[in-house]
Design a protein around this motif. Sequence first.
Motif, PDB file in Angstrom:
ATOM      1  N   ALA A 145       0.812  -1.223   0.000  1.00 50.85           N
ATOM      2  CA  ALA A 145       0.000   0.000   0.000  1.00 50.85           C
ATOM      3  C   ALA A 145       0.842   1.269   0.000  1.00 50.85           C
ATOM      4  CB  ALA A 145      -0.940  -0.011   1.206  1.00 50.85           C
ATOM      5  N   GLY A 146       1.878   1.305   0.821  1.00 51.72           N
ATOM      6  CA  GLY A 146       2.699   2.512   0.916  1.00 51.72           C
ATOM      7  C   GLY A 146       3.540   2.778  -0.322  1.00 51.72           C
ATOM      8  N   VAL A 147       3.625   1.778  -1.204  1.00 47.60           N
ATOM      9  CA  VAL A 147       4.459   1.875  -2.403  1.00 47.60           C
ATOM     10  C   VAL A 147       3.644   2.144  -3.659  1.00 47.60           C
ATOM     11  CG1 VAL A 147       6.080   0.591  -3.885  1.00 47.60           C
ATOM     12  CG2 VAL A 147       6.155   0.291  -1.389  1.00 47.60           C
ATOM     13  N   ALA A 148       2.461   1.556  -3.733  1.00 43.86           N
ATOM     14  CA  ALA A 148       1.694   1.494  -4.976  1.00 43.86           C
ATOM     15  C   ALA A 148       1.512   2.845  -5.666  1.00 43.86           C
ATOM     16  CB  ALA A 148       0.338   0.850  -4.708  1.00 43.86           C
ATOM     17  N   ALA A 149       1.164   3.872  -4.916  1.00 39.38           N
ATOM     18  CA  ALA A 149       0.893   5.172  -5.534  1.00 39.38           C
ATOM     19  C   ALA A 149       2.147   5.861  -6.052  1.00 39.38           C
ATOM     20  CB  ALA A 149       0.185   6.081  -4.526  1.00 39.38           C
ATOM     21  N   SER A 150       3.309   5.439  -5.551  1.00 41.80           N
ATOM     22  CA  SER A 150       4.561   6.099  -5.920  1.00 41.80           C
ATOM     23  C   SER A 150       5.388   5.307  -6.915  1.00 41.80           C
ATOM     24  CB  SER A 150       5.407   6.340  -4.655  1.00 41.80           C
ATOM     25  OG  SER A 150       4.732   7.181  -3.762  1.00 41.80           O
ATOM     26  N   MET A 151       4.851   4.198  -7.409  1.00 42.12           N
ATOM     27  CA  MET A 151       5.529   3.356  -8.401  1.00 42.12           C
ATOM     28  C   MET A 151       4.588   3.250  -9.591  1.00 42.12           C
ATOM     29  SD  MET A 151       7.364  -0.329  -7.679  1.00 42.12           S
ATOM     30  CE  MET A 151       8.552   0.355  -6.520  1.00 42.12           C
ATOM     31  N   ASP A 152       4.751   4.162 -10.556  1.00 44.53           N
ATOM     32  CA  ASP A 152       3.763   4.387 -11.608  1.00 44.53           C
ATOM     33  C   ASP A 152       4.215   3.758 -12.928  1.00 44.53           C
ATOM     34  OD1 ASP A 152       1.907   5.352 -13.388  1.00 44.53           O
ATOM     35  OD2 ASP A 152       1.945   7.408 -12.620  1.00 44.53           O
TER      36      ASP A 152
END
Length: 430
Positions: A145-152
Motif C-alpha cells: 500500500a505505501g508503495v503502490a501510488a509512488s511506483m507508476d
Amino acid sequence: MHDIRAIRDNPAGFDAALARRGDAPISSDLLALDEARRAKISAAESAQADQNKASKEVGAAKAAGNEAEFERLRALVGEKKAEVAAMQAEAKSLNAQLTDQLARIANLPAEDVPDGADEDDNVEVNRWGTPRDLGFAPKEHFEVAGVAASMDFETAAKISGSRFVVLKGAVARIHRALAQFMIDIHVDENGLTEMQTPVLVRNEAMYGTDKLPKFGEDGYQTTNGWWLVPTSEVPLTYTVADEILEQTALPIRMTAHTLCFRSEAGSAGKDTSGMLRQHQFEKVEMVSITHPDDSEAEQKRMLRCAEDLLERLEIPFRTVVLCTGDMGFGARRTYDIEAWLPGQNAYREISSVSTTGDFQARRMNARFRPADGGKPQFVHTLNGSGLAVGRCLIAVLENGQQADGAVTLPAVLAPYLGGKTTLSADGQLV
C-alpha cells in the motif's frame, strides 16, 4: 579474446574447456585458419624478398647498359610488387576472419567452476540471515500500500512503453538513498575511487569489454553509432584500454553509479510484473584492474563488499557460484548474490561478481610493466554489482513490509532520509 598461441599449444585442452560450457569443439577450424594466415604471411615475405632483390639488380643492369636484362628485371619487380600486395591483402583478410572467430568464443571456465547445464546446477556457497515470518501473506513490492501510488507503471508506459517505471515521492527518495549509501561505503570504507562516466560509448569500448560482436542485440545503439551502456563496467574497464600501466599502480579499484540500458532480448514474458526487469535501471558498479597473481583474492574481496551492503541493509541473501552452463560469456568465474524477496517467496539475483582473467584485457590491449622490468603483460579485469539499485529497492520494500501496508526501512538509510525510518501506508516518510 583468446590467445591463438595457447590454442596451438593445447588444442585438446581448449576444446575440453569449451565442452564444459556446452560449446562444440572449434580448435581444428581455428588452427586451419591460423595456418592459412601464417602461410600467406610467409609467402608475402618471400615475395617481398624477391622484389627487393630484383630492385637492387635493376640498377646494376641499367648501369651495365644491359637493356634486355633491365626490362626483364623491371617487369619482375612489378610482378612481385603485385604479388606482395595481393598476398598481404589475403593475409589481412584471413587475420580478420580469425580475430572475428576468436572474439565470438566464450571465455574458458576456471578449473574450480562446477559443471552444469543451467541455474539449477549452481552451487550455494554462503547464506546470511533468515527470512522472517511476516505473519501475513507477503505482497510483491508494487502491491504494498505505501508503495503502490509512488511506483507508476502506467505513466511510464505512456511515455516510453513497457518495462519502464516512474518513481515518485518517498519511493524515489529511498531509491536515491540506496545509491548514495552504496557509493559512500565503497568510497569511504572499501577503498574504491568514485567515477562519473559517460553512458554513451563507442564500438571499441563495447568490443573491448566483450559486449560486441556477439551480443549487440542486447543493447541499444543510437542513430549516430554510440551505444547506451548496459552497465558502467564498460566505461570503467575501458579506461585502461591501450595502456601500459606500471605494476605499482595496481590494483585499480573503481565504482560508479549510472543509468544502465538493456533491451532484454530473448526475455519476452519473463518477470514482466513490477520493476524487477527493466529496460532502464540504475546500478552501482565495482571494477578492479589487477596483477594476474592477485585476481583470485580480488574477486573474493569484491564479493564481500557486495555481501556486506546487504548485511547492513538487513536483507537475507544467499551466494552461489555459477555453473559452467549459467556463466556469462566473458567470465572465468561468477558469484551471484541472491536477495530474499518475500513477495515472490524466492531468492533473486541482486549482484554478480565476475573475474574475466585476461579475456577483456587482450581485446582492449590493456597491459602492465612488471616491476622487474620484464616484458609487458596483460592485466586481469573484474567487475561486480555493488549493488543493482532497483532490485535492492524491491528487497528493502518487500522485506520491510508491514500488515497495514507500511514499510519499516533499514536503519542505515536514516541519515539519507532525514532521520526517517518508515514509509507509511499512505506513502509518506515518517
